[in-house]
Write a protein that holds these residues in place. Structure first.
Motif, PDB file in Angstrom:
ATOM      1  N   ASN A  26     -11.892  15.410 -15.093  1.00  5.11           N
ATOM      2  CA  ASN A  26     -11.332  15.073 -16.393  1.00  5.11           C
ATOM      3  C   ASN A  26     -10.399  16.204 -16.811  1.00  5.11           C
ATOM      4  OD1 ASN A  26     -12.962  17.168 -17.561  1.00  5.11           O
ATOM      5  ND2 ASN A  26     -14.682  15.724 -17.608  1.00  5.11           N
ATOM      6  N   ASN A  27      -9.784  16.077 -17.962  1.00  3.99           N
ATOM      7  CA  ASN A  27      -8.805  17.078 -18.379  1.00  3.99           C
ATOM      8  C   ASN A  27      -9.415  18.464 -18.525  1.00  3.99           C
ATOM      9  OD1 ASN A  27      -6.785  15.154 -18.432  1.00  3.99           O
ATOM     10  ND2 ASN A  27      -7.077  14.701 -20.608  1.00  3.99           N
ATOM     11  N   THR A  30      -9.999  20.016 -14.961  1.00  4.96           N
ATOM     12  CA  THR A  30      -8.793  20.445 -14.257  1.00  4.96           C
ATOM     13  C   THR A  30      -8.289  21.781 -14.794  1.00  4.96           C
ATOM     14  OG1 THR A  30      -7.398  19.123 -15.734  1.00  4.96           O
ATOM     15  CG2 THR A  30      -8.024  18.123 -13.628  1.00  4.96           C
ATOM     16  N   PRO A  82      -2.206  16.547 -18.135  1.00  6.53           N
ATOM     17  CA  PRO A  82      -3.413  15.716 -18.099  1.00  6.53           C
ATOM     18  C   PRO A  82      -3.700  15.228 -16.679  1.00  6.53           C
ATOM     19  CG  PRO A  82      -1.978  15.049 -19.904  1.00  6.53           C
ATOM     20  CD  PRO A  82      -1.192  16.011 -19.072  1.00  6.53           C
ATOM     21  N   LEU A  83      -4.966  14.947 -16.407  1.00  4.90           N
ATOM     22  CA  LEU A  83      -5.378  14.539 -15.067  1.00  4.90           C
ATOM     23  C   LEU A  83      -4.602  13.323 -14.570  1.00  4.90           C
ATOM     24  CD1 LEU A  83      -7.296  14.807 -12.637  1.00  4.90           C
ATOM     25  CD2 LEU A  83      -8.901  13.332 -13.875  1.00  4.90           C
TER      26      LEU A  83
END
Length: 227
Positions: A26-27, A30, A82-83
């Motif tokens: 998820n963000n 990462t 973002p992912l």
């Protein structure tokens, strides 16, 4: 003999495995540290995307990167995304690399990579395979050197021992996984024999393991230069 078509297929398989695994992040995750010093997982994903485009440049006869600074700046720029954007970029850049591999060309030609390094165009797909496999490990999301495909491990050991062959900082060394043996380091009779499992050997050579699981006979485990 290098089979670039087979290697391109291996790159696709490795990329699919990486994307499937990374999709579970998820963000927040990462933005967490990867196993590479100073890099988050976002840095690793950004590098994978930019490396694919850089190797398209190589196959097209263009400079791999505009400059070292431009390479680093692009990774820093893209790392915080973002992912969903990261995964899309890795996927789309991988598709561009795959498309470049289908263009009719003389695969025996010499191409130039970074820092004046040259190689056969036919080896570029293997170099990309290396990037995808090792950086999958670097993400620290459950993919380990023990999970690397056997063919990849054997070829990467051969590639890296050849890379360090003749290096003045590495003593003459024999490397073995108990089945096969390779020579590396400076010229001369081997001073040290390094032995262990193929996974531990490739992890040490690639800088992903400290070598503590290996046995060094005849001297200390050699310190290897950074890749």
């Amino acid at each position: 003999m290098i089979d670039h078509v087979r290697d391109l297929a291996s790159v696709r398989d490795a990329t699919d495995r990486l994307l499937t695994a990374a999709a579970k992040l998820n963000n927040d995750s990462t933005a967490e540290p990867s196993r590479l010093p100073g890099w988050t997982r976002g840095h690793v994903l950004a590098h994978l995307a930019r490396n694919a485009d850089a190797l398209v440049n190589v196959l097209s006869g263009r400079p791999m990167y505009v400059s070292g600074d431009a390479r680093d700046n692009d990774i820093e720029r893209d790392a915080p995304r973002p992912l969903t954007e990261q995964l899309r970029d890795v996927r789309e850049s991988a598709e561009r690399f795959a498309a470049a591999g289908t263009i009719p060309a003389d695969w025996s030609r010499t191409v130039e990579l970074r820092n004046g390094v040259t190689d056969s165009a036919s080896r570029v797909p293997f170099r990309r395979w290396v990037e995808v496999e090792l950086h999958h490990v670097d993400l620290g999301i459950g993919y380990e050197v023990e999970d690397l495909p056997e063919e990849f491990v054997q070829r990467e050991i051969a590639f890296l021992t050849t890379r360090f062959l003749g290096h003045p900082a590495v003593p003459p060394t024999r490397v073995t996984d108990g089945t096969r043996a390779w020579s590396t380091g400076r010229d001369g009779e081997p001073e040290v024999t390094v032995s262990g499992s193929a996974s531990d050997v490739v992890g040490w050579l690639a800088g992903r393991r400290d070598g503590s699981a290996l046995t060094a006979e005849g001297g200390l485990l050699p310190s290897l230069p950074p890749l």
